[in-house]
Design a protein around this motif. Structure first.
Motif, PDB file in Angstrom:
ATOM      1  N   PRO A  53      59.285 -85.156  58.852  1.00  0.00           N
ATOM      2  CA  PRO A  53      59.080 -83.729  59.109  1.00  0.00           C
ATOM      3  C   PRO A  53      59.317 -83.313  60.548  1.00  0.00           C
ATOM      4  N   THR A  54      59.080 -84.226  61.490  1.00  0.00           N
ATOM      5  CA  THR A  54      59.223 -83.881  62.905  1.00  0.00           C
ATOM      6  C   THR A  54      59.976 -84.985  63.635  1.00  0.00           C
ATOM      7  N   TRP A 456      50.585 -95.262  77.182  1.00  0.00           N
ATOM      8  CA  TRP A 456      51.051 -93.877  77.060  1.00  0.00           C
ATOM      9  C   TRP A 456      49.997 -93.002  76.381  1.00  0.00           C
ATOM     10  N   LEU A 457      49.404 -93.528  75.312  1.00  0.00           N
ATOM     11  CA  LEU A 457      48.255 -92.919  74.649  1.00  0.00           C
ATOM     12  C   LEU A 457      48.526 -91.481  74.191  1.00  0.00           C
ATOM     13  N   SER A 458      49.593 -91.294  73.464  1.00  0.00           N
ATOM     14  CA  SER A 458      49.911 -89.993  72.879  1.00  0.00           C
ATOM     15  C   SER A 458      49.102 -89.820  71.606  1.00  0.00           C
ATOM     16  N   ILE A 459      48.199 -88.847  71.585  1.00  0.00           N
ATOM     17  CA  ILE A 459      47.317 -88.722  70.428  1.00  0.00           C
ATOM     18  C   ILE A 459      48.118 -88.305  69.198  1.00  0.00           C
ATOM     19  N   GLY A 460      47.766 -88.887  68.075  1.00  0.00           N
ATOM     20  CA  GLY A 460      48.479 -88.671  66.827  1.00  0.00           C
ATOM     21  C   GLY A 460      49.572 -89.684  66.563  1.00  0.00           C
ATOM     22  N   TRP A 461      49.836 -90.567  67.522  1.00  0.00           N
ATOM     23  CA  TRP A 461      50.904 -91.568  67.399  1.00  0.00           C
ATOM     24  C   TRP A 461      50.775 -92.389  66.123  1.00  0.00           C
ATOM     25  N   SER A 462      49.569 -92.697  65.729  1.00  0.00           N
ATOM     26  CA  SER A 462      49.346 -93.658  64.651  1.00  0.00           C
ATOM     27  C   SER A 462      49.874 -93.180  63.304  1.00  0.00           C
ATOM     28  N   VAL A 463      49.875 -91.862  63.055  1.00  0.00           N
ATOM     29  CA  VAL A 463      50.241 -91.370  61.729  1.00  0.00           C
ATOM     30  C   VAL A 463      51.731 -91.592  61.475  1.00  0.00           C
ATOM     31  N   GLY A 464      52.567 -91.231  62.451  1.00  0.00           N
ATOM     32  CA  GLY A 464      53.987 -91.524  62.320  1.00  0.00           C
ATOM     33  C   GLY A 464      54.277 -93.002  62.424  1.00  0.00           C
ATOM     34  N   ALA A 465      53.526 -93.693  63.286  1.00  0.00           N
ATOM     35  CA  ALA A 465      53.751 -95.126  63.484  1.00  0.00           C
ATOM     36  C   ALA A 465      53.512 -95.914  62.206  1.00  0.00           C
ATOM     37  N   GLU A 495      53.198 -85.944  59.032  1.00  0.00           N
ATOM     38  CA  GLU A 495      53.856 -87.230  58.766  1.00  0.00           C
ATOM     39  C   GLU A 495      53.298 -87.916  57.527  1.00  0.00           C
ATOM     40  N   ILE A 496      52.144 -87.438  57.034  1.00  0.00           N
ATOM     41  CA  ILE A 496      51.654 -87.928  55.738  1.00  0.00           C
ATOM     42  C   ILE A 496      52.657 -87.598  54.644  1.00  0.00           C
ATOM     43  N   SER A 497      53.441 -86.543  54.842  1.00  0.00           N
ATOM     44  CA  SER A 497      54.478 -86.199  53.873  1.00  0.00           C
ATOM     45  C   SER A 497      55.454 -87.355  53.693  1.00  0.00           C
ATOM     46  N   PHE A 562      50.540 -82.492  50.038  1.00  0.00           N
ATOM     47  CA  PHE A 562      51.680 -83.406  50.166  1.00  0.00           C
ATOM     48  C   PHE A 562      52.045 -84.088  48.854  1.00  0.00           C
ATOM     49  N   ALA A 563      51.140 -84.140  47.903  1.00  0.00           N
ATOM     50  CA  ALA A 563      51.423 -84.817  46.626  1.00  0.00           C
ATOM     51  C   ALA A 563      52.456 -84.027  45.824  1.00  0.00           C
ATOM     52  N   GLY A 564      53.243 -84.756  45.037  1.00  0.00           N
ATOM     53  CA  GLY A 564      54.234 -84.114  44.180  1.00  0.00           C
ATOM     54  C   GLY A 564      54.339 -84.847  42.863  1.00  0.00           C
ATOM     55  N   SER A 565      55.196 -84.371  42.018  1.00  0.00           N
ATOM     56  CA  SER A 565      55.417 -85.025  40.740  1.00  0.00           C
ATOM     57  C   SER A 565      56.030 -86.403  40.974  1.00  0.00           C
ATOM     58  N   GLY A 566      55.320 -87.434  40.603  1.00  0.00           N
ATOM     59  CA  GLY A 566      55.790 -88.799  40.802  1.00  0.00           C
ATOM     60  C   GLY A 566      55.523 -89.355  42.182  1.00  0.00           C
ATOM     61  N   THR A 567      54.915 -88.547  43.047  1.00  0.00           N
ATOM     62  CA  THR A 567      54.587 -89.029  44.396  1.00  0.00           C
ATOM     63  C   THR A 567      53.125 -88.685  44.684  1.00  0.00           C
ATOM     64  N   PRO A 568      52.197 -89.490  44.175  1.00  0.00           N
ATOM     65  CA  PRO A 568      50.777 -89.155  44.312  1.00  0.00           C
ATOM     66  C   PRO A 568      50.265 -89.352  45.723  1.00  0.00           C
ATOM     67  N   ALA A 569      49.243 -88.592  46.057  1.00  0.00           N
ATOM     68  CA  ALA A 569      48.468 -88.768  47.287  1.00  0.00           C
ATOM     69  C   ALA A 569      47.050 -88.332  46.967  1.00  0.00           C
ATOM     70  N   ASN A 570      46.082 -88.980  47.565  1.00  0.00           N
ATOM     71  CA  ASN A 570      44.688 -88.700  47.262  1.00  0.00           C
ATOM     72  C   ASN A 570      43.903 -88.478  48.540  1.00  0.00           C
TER      73      ASN A 570
END
Length: 621
Positions: A53-54, A456-465, A495-497, A562-570
C-alpha cells in the motif's frame, strides 16, 4: 568490447542481475514509469512482485528481507514514490542493510523538453537531480541511468557496492531506457572484500595481544580472568554467527548480545548470559555485565544510545571491535576486520587459557559471592544460577488469571513461556521501537528468531518488516509475531493489507496503552509514570502531555477492513491474563480460524504502565 544485443534490454539486465543475487521478491508501489520493468520482471519469472500500500512499507519489507536473506530490493516511481521510500532507505543505511532502491523516472525525452522549454510533467522537479542528491546521503552508490550503452556498467557497479559495503544503493532509470537494448550480463556480481596484507596481519596480532593484556590486567578478586563478550550487530550483518559460536564453545567465555544482535545465535547456548542494553537491561543481566565481569569485549557492537542506555562503552576495561577497527582501552587498532579478529582471538584465548578455560556461570558465581558476604535474607530475588535466571524470564512469578489487568511485563513473560514450552511452530519475532522493543528483548529465542530496528528506530517499521520476514527463504516456515505500539501502528497499519493479500499468518500485537505515545511521554516527562495508579487513563486531565495523546482506535476491528473473499483476517481485543491465555491456546490449534490469516490483537494496557526495564528513568515518588 561487450556486444549490445537486441535480446537483452536494460529492464531484463537489471532483472537478471537481481535474480543472480538471490532476490526472490521485489517490493514496491507501481507507477507508469515503472511499468515496463515490472512487465519484464514477470516475463523472466525469477522474482515475484509484491505490491504494497505504501512505499514506506515496501522499504520496510525489503529491509527485513535483506536482514535475513543478505540483500533486498524495492522499486518505486519518481519523486512522489522515491521520497516516501527515503525513510526506509535511511534506516537501512544507518543499520548496514544491503538494499537496492530502484526509482523509475520520467523518460529522457521529457527531461529534454524541460531543458528546452521548461515543460514539467508528472512528478518532475525543476531540479533534475533532486532525487539523486537526496539518495546520495543514504546510499554508498547512486546512479542515474540515461544511456543504454552505459547501463550495464552502472548497474554492476552499484550492485557490487551494495554487497561490498553492506549498505543501500540507488538506481534511477529513465522510463524510455527500460526497453532499450544493452549488453548481456557477463561476469557474476561478487562482494569485494578489503585485502588482507602483511600490515593487516601485524595490526591484527597487535590487537589480539592487547585484548589478552587487558584481560590479564583486569582479573576478579580471586585472580582468575572474568571477561564477558558483548556480541553486536555486525556479527549478524557479516554473517559471523558461526564464528561467535566457535569462540564461545572453544573458550567457554560467557557472552551477552546487544538488542540488535539478539538471537544472532541460539540463546540456549550455555555461554549466553542475556541481552545487555545499558540501564534498560534486565537487572540481573546488568549486574552480571557491569558489576561481576571485570572487563567487557565488544565484538561487532555499536555504541548507540539504544544499546547503551546512556552508559559508556569506552574505558580502561572495554574492548570495542566494530566499524573496521578495534579499541582496547584507550588504544586503537585501525583496519582490523571482524571476520579476521574472531578466529584469531579464539585461537589466542584457547592457547592462553586452554580449551573451555574461560567457562563460567557468572550468575552462580555472583550468587555464591553475595551469599557469602551478605546478611541472611539480603539476597532478594537474585537468581542462583543461569538456569534459574532463564526460568524466571518464562514465568514472571505468580499470576492470577482473573481480575488483574495485563501489563507489558506480564504479556512478554507469558509470550516467553508460550514460545519456549507451548508452541510447536516456528516464529520470527519482529519488534517495533520503544516499549515493544524494550519488552521483547528478554524473550528466549532460537538463532534467527528476532528482528528489530535498533538505531534508526522508525516507529511502525515492524508491520511492513513482517512481510519481508515472512517471504525471506531462510524464514519461510516461520510465522511473524509482531509487537508494535498503538501510535506506531497508526503510522503503518495499512501494511496489514499485504499480510492479508498474501495469506501471511502473522500475529500482530498492538500494545494499546490508553492511546498514548508512551516512550515520548517517558522521554519528556518520566515523572508521569511515578503517578501510576493515581489517575483515570481516559481523563483528559490525567497528566499526560497533550501532544502525546492519540486518537483512540479499535485496532482489532481493522481486520474486517482488510479481509476479503478467500483472504481471511481476524481481530481480537484482550485486557486480562485469562484472555491472553485463551488466545495463545487458540494459536496452537491449526484448525482454529484465527490461524487462517493475519491476526490483529489489541492488547489493552493501563496508560501508566511501562516495561520494568524502563524503571531507571522514572523518579521515585
Amino acid at each position: 568490447m561487450t556486444e549490445i544485443t537486441p535480446e537483452c534490454t536494460v529492464a531484463r539486465y537489471l532483472a537478471l542481475r537481481l535474480a543472480e543475487l538471490g532476490i526472490t521478491h521485489l517490493f514496491g508501489v507501481p507507477g507508469n514509469h515503472l511499468g515496463p520493468f515490472l512487465t519484464t520482471l514477470r516475463d523472466e519469472g525469477d522474482i515475484e512482485w509484491v505490491g504494497t500500500p505504501t512505499e514506506g512499507g515496501a522499504g520496510q519489507a525489503a529491509d527485513a528481507y535483506a536482514r535475513i536473506h543478505g540483500i533486498g530490493a524495492a522499486a518505486v516511481t519518481y519523486s512522489v514514490g522515491a521520497f516516501n521510500l527515503l525513510n526506509a532507505c535511511g534506516g537501512a543505511y544507518v543499520e548496514q542493510v544491503p538494499l537496492v532502491a530502484v526509482n523509475a523516472s520520467p523518460p529522457y525525452e521529457q527531461w529534454q523538453n524541460y531543458r528546452a522549454v521548461g515543460l514539467l510533467t508528472s512528478h518532475m522537479s525543476p531540479r533534475p537531480e533532486s532525487n539523486l542528491d537526496v539518495y546520495r546521503q543514504v546510499t554508498v552508490d547512486a546512479q542515474v541511468i540515461s544511456h543504454p550503452g552505459l547501463a550495464a556498467g552502472q548497474i554492476d557497479a552499484a550492485l557490487t557496492a551494495c554487497l561490498s559495503e553492506r549498505r543501500p544503493v540507488y538506481l534511477e532509470v529513465m522510463e524510455d531506457l527500460w526497453d532499450e537494448p544493452c549488453a548481456e550480463p557477463q561476469e557474476p556480481i561478487v562482494r569485494r572484500e578489503r585485502p588482507f596484507s602483511a600490515r593487516n596481519q601485524s595490526m591484527l596480532e597487535n590487537a589480539v595481544n592487547a585484548v589478552l593484556t587487558l584481560i590479564e590486567e583486569h582479573p576478579g578478586p580471586d585472580g582468575r580472568p572474568r571477561p564477558i563478550v558483548w556480541a553486536g550487530e555486525e556479527i549478524d550483518r557479516f554473517r559471523l554467527g558461526g564464528q561467535l559460536t566457535d569462540l564461545a564453545e572453544a573458550t567457554g567465555v560467557p557472552f551477552c548480545t546487544t538488542v540488535g544482535a539478539k538471537a544472532v545465535v541460539d540463546e540456549d547456548l550455555p555461554q549466553f548470559h542475556g541481552v545487555y542494553n545499558g540501564g534498560a537491561s534486565h537487572p540481573d543481566v546488568r549486574e552480571i555485565f557491569r558489576d561481576w565481569a571485570t572487563c567487557r569485549i565488544g565484538l561487532g557492537a555499536w555504541s548507540t544510545s539504544k544499546n547503551l542506555g546512556g552508559e559508556q562503552s569506552v574505558g580502561a576495561d572495554w574492548v570495542m571491535a566494530a566499524n573496521g577497527g578495534v579499541s582496547v582501552g584507550t588504544s586503537y587498532f585501525p583496519d582490523v576486520q571482524l571476520q579476521q579478529l574472531l578466529p584469531a582471538l579464539t585461537d589466542a584465548l584457547v592457547k592462553t587459557y586452554g580449551s573451555d578455560g574461560l567457562a563460567a556461570d557468572y550468575y552462580a558465581e555472583a550468587h555464591a559471592h553475595a551469599e557469602a558476604h551478605s546478611r541472611p535474607g539480603a539476597l532478594g530475588a537474585r537468581p542462583a544460577d543461569l538456569a534459574e535466571h532463564r526460568a524466571s524470564l518464562r514465568t514472571g512469578g505468580p499470576r492470577p488469571r482473573h481480575a488483574e489487568r495485563l501489563t507489558y511485563d506480564g504479556v512478554f513473560d507469558r509470550i516467553n513461556q508460550f514460545l519456549g514450552h507451548e508452541s510447536r511452530q516456528e516464529w520470527t519475532v519482529v519488534s517495533d521501537a520503544a516499549f515493544s522493543l524494550i519488552g521483547s528483548m528478554n524473550l528466549s529465542l532460537p538463532a534467527g528468531g528476532f528482528l528489530s530496528q535498533v538505531s534508526w528506530l522508525s516507529i511502525g517499521w515492524s508491520v511492513g518488516a513482517a512481510t519481508g520476514a515472512a517471504l525471506a527463504p531462510e524464514r519461510g516456515r516461520a510465522r511473524p509475531m509482531v509487537f508494535v505500539g498503538d501510535g506506531a501502528f497508526q503510522e503503518t497499519c495499512q501494511e496489514i493489507s499485504t499480510h492479508t493479500r498474501l495469506g501471511l499468518r502473522s500475529v500482530v500485537f498492538v500494545m494499546d496503552n490508553g492511546h498514548l505515545y508512551g516512550i515520548e511521554q517517558m522521554l519528556v516527562h518520566p515523572a508521569y509514570y511515578a503517578e501510576r495508579g493515581h489517575a483515570d487513563p481516559d481523563s483528559p486531565a490525567d497528566g499526560a502531555d497533550f501532544y502525546n495523546v492519540l486518537h483512540p482506535w479499535h485496532y482489532d476491528r481493522l481486520a474486517a477492513v482488510f479481509a476479503g473473499s478467500g483472504t481471511p483476517a481476524n481481530g481480537v481485543s484482550i485486557a486480562h491474563p485469562a484472555e491472553l491465555d485463551d488466545l495463545l491456546a487458540r494459536l496452537t490449534d491449526p484448525t482454529d480460524p484465527v490461524n487462517a490469516g493475519p491476526l490483529l490483537v489489541r492488547v489493552r494496557l493501563h496508560r501508566h504502565d511501562y516495561p520494568r526495564a524502563m524503571a531507571y528513568k522514572v523518579p521515585k515518588p
